[in-house]
Write a protein that holds these residues in place. Structure first.
Motif, short mmCIF file in Angstrom:
data_model
loop_
_atom_site.label_atom_id
_atom_site.label_comp_id
_atom_site.label_asym_id
_atom_site.label_seq_id
_atom_site.Cartn_x
_atom_site.Cartn_y
_atom_site.Cartn_z
N ALA A 84 0.85 -1.19 0.00
CA ALA A 84 0.00 0.00 0.00
C ALA A 84 0.89 1.24 0.00
CB ALA A 84 -0.90 -0.02 1.22
N GLU A 111 -7.12 -2.83 -9.04
CA GLU A 111 -7.79 -3.65 -8.02
C GLU A 111 -9.25 -3.90 -8.36
OE1 GLU A 111 -6.27 -5.11 -5.64
OE2 GLU A 111 -4.62 -3.89 -4.89
N SER A 156 -10.46 -7.59 -7.07
CA SER A 156 -10.41 -8.09 -5.70
C SER A 156 -11.72 -7.88 -4.95
CB SER A 156 -9.25 -7.44 -4.94
OG SER A 156 -9.22 -6.07 -5.21
N VAL A 157 -12.55 -6.95 -5.40
CA VAL A 157 -13.80 -6.71 -4.68
C VAL A 157 -14.89 -7.71 -5.10
CG1 VAL A 157 -13.43 -4.26 -4.27
CG2 VAL A 157 -14.48 -4.99 -6.40
N HIS A 176 -3.36 -7.29 -5.80
CA HIS A 176 -2.54 -7.86 -4.74
C HIS A 176 -2.76 -9.37 -4.67
CE1 HIS A 176 -6.40 -7.70 -2.81
NE2 HIS A 176 -5.95 -8.56 -1.93
N ASN A 177 -3.61 -9.88 -5.55
CA ASN A 177 -3.84 -11.31 -5.53
C ASN A 177 -2.81 -12.01 -6.42
OD1 ASN A 177 -4.74 -13.97 -6.05
ND2 ASN A 177 -6.79 -13.37 -5.42
N ASN A 215 -1.97 -15.01 -6.91
CA ASN A 215 -2.34 -16.17 -7.72
C ASN A 215 -3.01 -15.76 -9.02
OD1 ASN A 215 -1.42 -18.05 -5.76
ND2 ASN A 215 -3.19 -17.47 -4.52
N VAL A 216 -3.85 -14.73 -8.93
CA VAL A 216 -4.48 -14.22 -10.14
C VAL A 216 -3.44 -13.56 -11.04
CG1 VAL A 216 -6.09 -12.49 -11.02
CG2 VAL A 216 -6.77 -13.95 -9.11
N HIS A 233 -1.52 -15.99 -12.94
CA HIS A 233 -2.26 -16.67 -14.01
C HIS A 233 -2.39 -15.81 -15.26
CE1 HIS A 233 -4.87 -19.60 -15.81
NE2 HIS A 233 -5.81 -18.70 -16.00
N ASN A 235 4.12 -12.76 1.53
CA ASN A 235 3.00 -12.22 2.28
C ASN A 235 1.69 -12.31 1.54
OD1 ASN A 235 4.12 -11.51 4.68
ND2 ASN A 235 4.79 -9.51 3.98
N LEU A 236 1.73 -12.02 0.24
CA LEU A 236 0.49 -12.01 -0.52
C LEU A 236 0.03 -13.41 -0.90
CD1 LEU A 236 1.12 -8.96 -2.84
CD2 LEU A 236 -0.06 -9.01 -0.67
N HIS A 238 1.07 -16.39 0.74
CA HIS A 238 1.18 -17.31 1.88
C HIS A 238 1.90 -18.60 1.56
CE1 HIS A 238 -1.29 -14.62 3.97
NE2 HIS A 238 -2.24 -14.73 3.09
#
Ligand code: ADP
Ligand code: ADP
Ligand code: SF4
Ligand code: MG
Ligand code: MG
Lengths: 333, 255
Positions: free
Chosen positions: B48, B175, B178-179, B208-209, B211-212, B215, B252-253, B255
């Motif tokens: 952030a 972003e 993400s919502v 911030h995802n 995994n996405v 991909h 962190n993002l 895990h």
């Protein structure tokens, strides 16, 4: 004995089209010291369940349950006053919309001063103000607010939703509740700072044995922070069990669909290829399918699915589906 | 391959106040340089406050840059007029719930950019709206609905349709995924991948995802306090991050 024990909780309301079951016989339990995730897409009834536990639904809603117990006490038999007293002492909730739970006419600092519990205060009367200020500062730092001076002087509308939510979380943990219900606590907090809140919950859980019900619409949020999960779809519980087990071996087609919507779930998936996604969208309450509510979107649905499936149990893992995935099908590919 | 966007030494500073009547500036971004080719996806990741939104907003023209050069299809941005820029690079806003005017029918919402940036006659505009609705998997009938009459997933499709309205070559999404609910998110990701495949669109994703990001991306840029600290082929960055900050961020993002 579970700390929170819910069997067949239904929540209904009257609409022009007749009475509607927004929440349909949901089961949920939390053991002392456990972090349980409650996962479901928006509109699945998660907030209603949380509000029913807190007893804060207004009288437009009809709440019924075979069992709704906290620490052995039947919550539905308590008077409103007794219930409020119990809640105030033992259960705390972080709401989805933080701005609605702060008083808009009062500075954040004043609200924090008012709500700080004083039972741990061991200094003389004259030093109390200083003591409180130090405590508040410490709690604000814990939730990731650095400029505590500015935040305390501000009114809620002068702060971002994310900061308000952090303030709410700080207020809640100051109380050291036995059970914390966190309803999508991080959706308004900016992406990079969400983990800090989850870490804080985990610490609270480990140091103070706080039990936590962590509500979220994103399965990825709960994977690493919870011990157990309950998955809801459209007001019904579809699957529950240990987080690890559910990620390894889901039985319900909906849980499987959620897992598959995470690109890393399938290691063979090549980059930029189409993800497996459920077709359609969540039905509105006015057009609920009969029987299993996933029916119209479910790739495995058959005739029998117009009847509501019973909850089944396999090795501490519950699911309700007529045609569950076999061990082979459920295995992570 | 065709270079759609070239950014050279882009910087942005915000004025943060005065000291002895002298304005004080804080560098929020830069210097940033990169190229984006046709049918490619660049993802921007970082903590952030690292400058991701600032970069996205400058690229779509919602914010002025302090210095640096932006070339859209080989031409300097200043030379091109506003209309052209709007039609080449468009943004999907984060929250379809608040970015769609509730008092306008979906048809009118989609028509707006056409009215603003072209002199298409109204009959053609209508046809174009129906086209785009079909492209994102909705029906022409949806043009007559108001936003509150459709589901969240459909609203996000409308947001995508609106970004597509002027046939842009680049779409920027800050972003925006993400919502979304999980099943809706994979529907929208599939839609974006399909459009990229069919029409050669390029994307700039802020997410911030991890995994996405992993991909969908070809390239990844890692920002820290406005500076590019790692940039390169997505698989390379993910599998062999060179920088400690990147390693920590990915950990962190993801895990
Ligand atoms: N005050 C209300 N009046 C009518 N319907 C409501 C009200 N609150 C919630 N609902 C409906 O009940 C369902 C469950 O809502 P909610 O518990 O808020 O879902 P979640 O928290 O899982 O997103 C939704 O379909 C929602 O539209
Ligand atoms: N309008 C503004 N005025 C002053 N500073 C700003 C403004 N917008 C952003 N900033 C600052 O620029 C930096 C980068 O912000 P941003 O681009 O929003 O980061 P990110 O999107 O990565 O979280 C931050 O330090 C932020 O405080
Ligand atoms: S009961 Fe039928 S419709 Fe419901 S999840 Fe199982 S297979 Fe699908
Ligand atoms: Mg909710
Ligand atoms: Mg941002």
């Amino acid at each position: 004995m579970p700390l929170l024990d819910i069997r067949n909780l239904s929540i209904e309301f009257d609409s022009p089209h007749g009475r509607i079951k927004a929440v349909d016989r949901v089961n949920l339990s939390i053991n002392p010291g456990e972090i349980r995730g409650l996962v479901g897409e928006s509109g699945s009834g998660k907030s209603l369940v949380a509000k029913a536990i807190m007893g804060i639904l207004n009288d437009r809603w009809y709440v019924s349950a075979d069992r709704l117990r906290y620490n052995g006490v039947d919550l539905l038999s308590l008077s409103a006053k007794e219930r409020r007293k119990l809640m105030g002492r033992e259960i705390a909730m972080v709401f989805q919309e933080p701005s609605s739970s702060l008083d808009p006419n009062d500075t954040v600092g004043h609200q924090l001063h008012e709500s700080l519990p004083m039972d741990e205060c061991d200094v003389s009367f004259f030093k109390r103000r200083k003591w409180r200020e130090e405590r508040i500062k410490a709690f604000l730092h814990k939730v990731g607010i650095r400029d505590h001076k500015r935040v305390m002087k501000s009114y809620p509308h002068e702060l971002s939703e994310g900061i308000c939510q952090k303030v709410m979380i700080a207020m809640t943990i100051a109380y050291k509740p036995r059970l914390l219900i966190a309803d999508e606590p991080t959706t308004v907090i900016e992406a990079g700072a969400q983990d800090q809140i989850f870490k804080l919950f985990k610490k609270l859980n480990q140091l103070n044995e706080v039990s936590i019900l962590l509500i979220t619409h994103d399965l990825e949020h709960v994977e690493s922070w919870t011990k157990t999960i309950t998955v809801m779809y459209c007001g019904q519980t579809v699957e529950s069990g240990y987080t690890k087990q559910i990620f390894k071996q889901p039985y319900h087609p909906y849980t499987m669909a959620l897992l598959q919507s995470m690109p890393h779930f399938n290691a063979q998936l090549s980059r930029k290829s189409q993800l497996t996604a459920l077709s359609g969208s969540v039905p509105s309450l006015q057009h609920l399918p009969i029987g299993c509510r996933l029916g119209p979107r479910c790739p495995r649905a058959q005739k029998l699915c117009v009847e509501i499936p019973k909850m089944e149990k396999v090795r501490g893992h519950y699911f309700s589906c007529h045609f569950p995935l076999t061990e082979q099908e459920g295995k992570k590919s | 391959m065709n270079t759609l966007l070239e950014v050279n030494n882009l910087t942005k500073s915000y004025r943060i106040g005065y000291r002895w009547l002298i304005p004080q500036y804080q560098r929020a971004l830069g210097p940033v340089s990169f190229k984006l080719e046709e049918q490619q996806t660049l993802s921007v990741v970082g903590n952030a406050g690292s400058g991701k939104t600032t970069l996205a907003r400058i690229l779509v023209g919602a914010e002025q840059r302090t210095s640096g050069q932006i070339l859209l299809e080989g031409e300097q941005l200043e030379v091109r007029n506003r209309q052209q820029r709007c039609s080449l690079i468009r943004m999907i806003f984060q929250d379809a719930n608040t970015s769609l005017n509730p008092r306008m029918r979906i048809g009118n919402l989609l028509e707006e950019p056409l009215k603003f940036a072209t002199d298409m006659p109204s009959k053609d505009r209508e046809k174009e709206v129906y086209n785009k609705l079909r492209q994102v998997g909705l029906l022409p009938e949806h043009a007559h609905f108001y936003p509150h009459m459709i589901s969240g997933g459909q609203k996000q499709r409308i947001a995508v349709a609106r970004a597509l309205m002027l046939d842009p070559h680049i779409i920027v999404a800050d972003e925006a995924l993400s919502v979304l609910d999980m099943s809706v998110r994979s529907q929208v990701i599939n839609l974006l991948l399909k459009l990229q495949n069919e029409m050669g669109l390029s994307y700039i994703f802020v997410s911030h995802n991890i995994n996405v990001v992993r991909h969908v991306s070809d390239q990844v840029m890692v920002l820290d306090q406005g500076k590019v600290i790692e940039f390169g082929d997505a698989e390379q960055v993910f599998n062999h991050p060179e920088n400690d900050y990147t390693r920590k961020l990915l950990y962190n993002l993801g895990h």
